[in-house]
Design a protein around this motif. Structure first.
Motif, short mmCIF file in Angstrom:
data_model
loop_
_atom_site.label_atom_id
_atom_site.label_comp_id
_atom_site.label_asym_id
_atom_site.label_seq_id
_atom_site.Cartn_x
_atom_site.Cartn_y
_atom_site.Cartn_z
N VAL A 1 24.40 2.56 -28.77
CA VAL A 1 24.97 2.59 -30.12
C VAL A 1 26.41 2.12 -30.04
O VAL A 1 27.19 2.60 -29.22
CB VAL A 1 24.96 4.03 -30.69
N LYS A 2 26.75 1.16 -30.90
CA LYS A 2 28.12 0.68 -30.98
C LYS A 2 28.99 1.79 -31.56
O LYS A 2 28.60 2.48 -32.49
CB LYS A 2 28.18 -0.56 -31.86
N ARG A 3 30.19 1.99 -31.01
CA ARG A 3 31.10 3.01 -31.52
C ARG A 3 31.59 2.64 -32.92
O ARG A 3 31.92 1.50 -33.17
CB ARG A 3 32.28 3.20 -30.58
N VAL A 4 31.64 3.61 -33.81
CA VAL A 4 32.13 3.40 -35.16
C VAL A 4 33.65 3.36 -35.10
O VAL A 4 34.28 4.20 -34.44
CB VAL A 4 31.63 4.53 -36.09
N ASN A 5 34.25 2.39 -35.76
CA ASN A 5 35.71 2.18 -35.72
C ASN A 5 36.21 1.99 -34.29
O ASN A 5 37.36 2.27 -33.99
CB ASN A 5 36.46 3.33 -36.38
#
Length: 108
Positions: free
Chosen positions: A82-86
């Motif tokens: 999962v890509k990190r948010v912000n």
């Protein structure tokens, strides 16, 4: 980054006796403020409670287009990346906040 904060001049004049913030841990940077003889205390929440709170507070449902339940059943259960948010919020957040390298915050 601590040299760039707006309150840096106050620190130079008055010093610090506590540093209590939400920040990614970086001991050399914190030592610049508190000095080398400082004592450090870390308080951690239950990681599940912390993630549920972050998911809600940061509106991950909108960002990731899935409910927390859907996220757990599809992403966590299948150990999907999962890509990190912000660029800084996401899976294994407490390891991230404690200064672990991004590759070290992935489940093996």
């Amino acid at each position: 980054w601590l040299d760039l904060v707006s309150w840096r001049s106050m620190v130079k004049e008055e010093g610090y006796n506590a540093f209590a913030v939400h920040a990614m841990w970086n001991k050399p940077e914190v030592q610049k403020i508190l000095g080398p003889g400082a004592a450090y205390i870390t308080i951690l929440r239950n990681p599940v409670d912390q993630f549920e709170s972050m998911y809600s507070y940061m509106r991950f449902k909108k960002e990731l287009n899935m409910t927390l339940d859907q996220f757990v059943k599809s992403v966590i259960k299948n150990d999907l990346p999962v890509k990190r948010v912000n660029s800084y919020l996401g899976r294994n957040q407490q390891l991230w906040d404690l200064g672990r390298r991004p590759k070290d915050t992935q489940t093996e």
